[in-house]
Design a protein around this motif. Structure first.
Motif, mmCIF file in Angstrom:
data_model
loop_
_atom_site.group_PDB
_atom_site.id
_atom_site.type_symbol
_atom_site.label_atom_id
_atom_site.label_comp_id
_atom_site.label_asym_id
_atom_site.label_seq_id
_atom_site.Cartn_x
_atom_site.Cartn_y
_atom_site.Cartn_z
ATOM 1 N N VAL A 293 0.846 -1.191 0.000
ATOM 2 C CA VAL A 293 0.000 0.000 0.000
ATOM 3 C C VAL A 293 0.881 1.240 0.000
ATOM 4 O O VAL A 293 1.931 1.271 0.644
ATOM 5 C CB VAL A 293 -0.931 0.007 1.242
ATOM 6 C CG1 VAL A 293 -1.456 1.402 1.553
ATOM 7 C CG2 VAL A 293 -2.092 -0.959 1.034
ATOM 8 N N SER B 9 -6.859 -5.137 2.712
ATOM 9 C CA SER B 9 -5.569 -4.558 2.340
ATOM 10 C C SER B 9 -5.292 -3.260 3.077
ATOM 11 O O SER B 9 -4.138 -2.849 3.201
ATOM 12 C CB SER B 9 -5.502 -4.316 0.826
ATOM 13 O OG SER B 9 -6.509 -3.404 0.425
ATOM 14 N N CYS B 10 -6.345 -2.605 3.597
ATOM 15 C CA CYS B 10 -6.160 -1.396 4.394
ATOM 16 C C CYS B 10 -7.410 -1.159 5.233
ATOM 17 O O CYS B 10 -8.479 -0.857 4.692
ATOM 18 C CB CYS B 10 -5.879 -0.186 3.506
ATOM 19 S SG CYS B 10 -5.462 1.309 4.438
ATOM 20 N N HIS C 84 -2.923 0.597 -4.008
ATOM 21 C CA HIS C 84 -2.573 -0.781 -3.649
ATOM 22 C C HIS C 84 -2.080 -1.523 -4.881
ATOM 23 O O HIS C 84 -2.822 -1.708 -5.845
ATOM 24 C CB HIS C 84 -3.797 -1.502 -3.066
ATOM 25 C CG HIS C 84 -3.517 -2.910 -2.635
ATOM 26 N ND1 HIS C 84 -4.453 -3.916 -2.685
ATOM 27 C CD2 HIS C 84 -2.385 -3.481 -2.155
ATOM 28 C CE1 HIS C 84 -3.923 -5.035 -2.245
ATOM 29 N NE2 HIS C 84 -2.666 -4.802 -1.915
ATOM 30 N N LYS D 49 -1.791 -4.657 -5.789
ATOM 31 C CA LYS D 49 -2.190 -5.996 -5.360
ATOM 32 C C LYS D 49 -1.509 -7.107 -6.131
ATOM 33 O O LYS D 49 -1.526 -8.255 -5.711
ATOM 34 C CB LYS D 49 -3.709 -6.142 -5.439
ATOM 35 C CG LYS D 49 -4.307 -5.970 -6.817
ATOM 36 C CD LYS D 49 -5.827 -6.082 -6.763
ATOM 37 C CE LYS D 49 -6.460 -5.950 -8.128
ATOM 38 N NZ LYS D 49 -6.285 -4.613 -8.705
#
Length: 291
Positions: A95, A179-180, A228, A230
């Motif tokens: 991130v 992810s956040c 992000h 990913k």
């Protein structure tokens, strides 16, 4: 409670992503921040370099590759986060933080006193908005997304599930991308954190569902933005990761329909997900051979 903010990230040979994660963190908040790296067995030296370079970084070795949720749980327990702070952040090391992104999440938390989890707007590296705030997967919506999504990406069930056409407004949702996340410590403690049966994927869906069932809210805060990458985690072995995603999806669905008379439904889930996994894994391996 201390004004210090704790950020937990799970590392597994994160490479240069980790430095960008730490370098941009100063943009996200004016509060003092301590970063806890729950390391699942990195071999690239990036976590050790981060400890040398950044004074506010702590390295916690989990002892093995435990998966995402389990590593977070162990770090939270090791540092006693649910008792020393009202909120903490969980975020992937790939991130990059947008201006005031953490402060904006904290401000939203004050507006939503029953928010157990709050998540920002997440952008892909190309700038596109990733659909990180979604409905919970119902039998019809989630099932059709899982089965027909690979061959018909724009189908109405996938579009509804991912809320792709919804305006980016601050609102309650079913679940938020892991992810956040800004997590309220009391809510996290009440639901006992992440379910450690999920090695990777669906642990965030499960967490959002259990928070909601316990009376907490999952709140999307698009005024806060992060980027992000990913592909960092999925790109190493896409076929293996796709297979793991289907195993986790079955675990989630089977948990929601556990009664004996729902066994045929579980068999249907298993069969459909198995067929889908075979298709997408085969395609992923074919693409890998061509490249």
């Amino acid at each position: 409670m201390s004004d210090e903010l704790f950020v937990v990230t799970v590392t597994y040979s994160p490479g240069p992503h980790l430095n960008r994660f730490l370098a941009t963190l100063s943009l996200a908040t004016d509060r003092p921040v301590t970063v806890i790296m729950a390391d699942n067995g990195s071999t690239d030296g990036a976590p050790e370099e981060a400890v040398e370079r950044y004074r506010n970084v702590k390295l916690f070795r989990t002892g093995d590759n435990l998966g995402y949720g389990t590593a977070v749980n162990r770090a939270v327990a090791e540092f006693g986060l649910t008792s020393c702070t009202d909120f903490f952040i969980v975020a992937n090391p790939d991130v990059q933080w947008g201006p005031r992104s953490i402060d904006l999440l904290l401000e939203a938390a004050a507006r939503w006193p029953r928010a157990g989890a709050l998540g920002p707007l997440i952008r892909d590296p190309d700038g596109a908005v990733y659909p990180s705030a979604r409905h919970l997967p119902s039998i019809i919506r989630g099932g059709m997304h899982a089965v027909v999504g690979p061959v018909w990406p724009s189908n109405p069930w996938t579009t509804a599930y991912r809320q792709e056409r919804a305006d980016p407004s601050e609102r309650e949702v079913g679940w938020l991308s892991g992810s956040c996340l800004l997590l309220r410590s009391s809510a996290y403690a009440e639901v006992a954190g992440f379910d450690e049966r999920y090695f990777m994927y669906m642990e965030d869906v499960d967490l959002g569902d259990r928070l909601g069932s316990a009376g907490w809210q999952n709140v999307y805060v698009p005024s806060a933005e992060v980027l992000h990458d990913k592909g960092h985690s999925t790109g190493r072995d896409p076929a293996r990761n796709l297979a793991a995603h289907h195993v986790s999806t079955y675990t989630f669905l089977a948990d929601r329909y556990p009664r004996w008379w729902q066994a045929p439904l579980r068999w249907a889930f298993r069969g459909a997900l198995g067929a889908r996994a075979s298709l997408v894994v085969r395609n992923a391996r074919r693409r890998a051979r061509r490249s």
